[in-house]
Design an enzyme around this catalytic site. Sequence first.
Site, mmCIF file in Angstrom:
data_model
loop_
_atom_site.group_PDB
_atom_site.id
_atom_site.type_symbol
_atom_site.label_atom_id
_atom_site.label_comp_id
_atom_site.label_asym_id
_atom_site.label_seq_id
_atom_site.Cartn_x
_atom_site.Cartn_y
_atom_site.Cartn_z
ATOM 1 N N ARG A 108 -6.279 -5.660 1.113
ATOM 2 C CA ARG A 108 -6.998 -6.742 0.447
ATOM 3 C C ARG A 108 -6.160 -7.270 -0.704
ATOM 4 O O ARG A 108 -5.443 -6.523 -1.361
ATOM 5 C CB ARG A 108 -8.331 -6.226 -0.116
ATOM 6 N N SER A 176 -2.687 3.617 -1.555
ATOM 7 C CA SER A 176 -3.496 4.834 -1.370
ATOM 8 C C SER A 176 -2.846 5.870 -0.467
ATOM 9 O O SER A 176 -3.331 6.172 0.643
ATOM 10 C CB SER A 176 -4.863 4.436 -0.858
ATOM 11 N N ASP A 229 -6.212 4.607 -4.768
ATOM 12 C CA ASP A 229 -7.564 4.016 -4.688
ATOM 13 C C ASP A 229 -8.604 4.837 -5.462
ATOM 14 O O ASP A 229 -9.547 4.287 -6.030
ATOM 15 C CB ASP A 229 -8.013 3.768 -3.239
#
Length: 494
Positions: A108, A176, A229
């Site tokens: 994203r 992440s 994350d």
Amino acid sequence: MGKVVACATVIGATAACAVATVLIHRYVKKSKRWGKAIAILKEFEEKCATPTLKLKQVADAMTVEMHAGLASDGGSKLKMLISFVDNLPTGNEEGLFYALDLGGTNFRVLRVQLGGKDGVVGQEFTEVSIPPNLMVGTSHELFDYIAAELSKFVNEESEDFKVPPGRKRELGFTFSFPVKQTSISSGDLINWTKGFKIDDAVGQDVVAELRKAIERQGLDMNITALVNDTVGTLAGGRHTNKDVIAAVILGTGTNAAYVESAQAIPKWHGDLPKSGEMVINMEWGNFRSSHLPLTEYDYSLDAESLNPGEQTFEKIISGMYLGEIVRRVLYKMAEEAWFFGETVPSKLKVPFILRTPDMSAMHHDSSADLNVVKTKLKEILEISDTSLEVRKVVVALCNIVATRGARLSAAGIVGILKKLGKDTITNGEGQKNVIAMDGGLYEHYTEYRKCLENTLKELLGEGVSDSVIVEHSNDGSGTGAALLAASHSFYLDG
Ligand code: GLC
């Protein structure tokens, strides 16, 4: 004539008898096979059992490993990575910041307008899926693909989002995977997880790789913060709730981060941060303990994975693997107990064909004839004409796999609370300890989530469990990365 009739009657009776014998044989065979299938299910259930005592042992082992991982690099399977985040957002952060969130099959890109005390006053994002070949290709290809999407998104910036004149845009990069950070804005990739395997990126500074790719796009942007994350979720959670002490991701992968006293990190040789605190990225997906209930299916899944011997905890509790475990048990039932008929359905042989969202849909099927299970088996595995009994077994199997995962993740959380001394005392009236939680598995798999929450209560007991709150932090990791870019902005003192 009388004789003929009598004879025909005898022949008829003999034939009927033979048919009955065949039917009985078939029935006995069938019920033997059914018995065998149920025995496979029962044995699996027993091996997956997570009674309270076992969970407490797992929680204790987690605490012990946390200490070991904090003491030295390589001291434990738990990497306990130093995030270089020693100040979580205060709520005063202001300005336009970008975030790039890479860690699963989608990534994203966000732009976030922070309005100080008013919090997030504007936000836009785009989500792009990563072509599977890029997950196992070269570093250059992956980062170029990401940078191109980032560049496209930045170029669409509207008048509502403007960087102050004379400043470059700043980016918080949520990456992440396990990274050994060398500062808040640099760090070397230790290894890949979750189905990524890009060998030339291992050991490289991922920020440098992204920076080069951004430059190749002709984009002028600073990468101000590199965060996991879990760390982003912790920052995002703390921004809206000062009682957040830890963050857990239950999605494709699983991991946790929490706020540690800097003095309790023997391997930290830097100056003691003013706050006295440091956020630790545990990489708990790599946790391993003799108390974990592992089965033959887990061992074979691991052996055939891209990272054998690694991410043991992740492989039994996270979204990437739960559906695959179910498939493996069904496969054995099909092969050894003809559970779906005389041949093993060919689709059932395909690794990862049964995804966790489909498993979840079957698990939650509340129709009397288990119609969802029937449809999923038909559409995904091309198995038709299943009986209600067969479908019930499939639901039971999903329940066993999800329950083990959810209960173990609760035990992991208790391990963190123990490390922080928050598993017994309630720290005075009204004190809350909030765990910011995110990830598709937690968000969408209701039975999993309910089981996790009930298990936390079971393990903590009534008094303490009232002070522990699991809060869903929706997509907090992206916003959190933007917040951390803001609190580490190049322009803070300028
Ligand atoms: C994997 C990664 C870890 C990440 C987690 C959740 O375990 O190694 O860094 O936080 O997935 O996305």
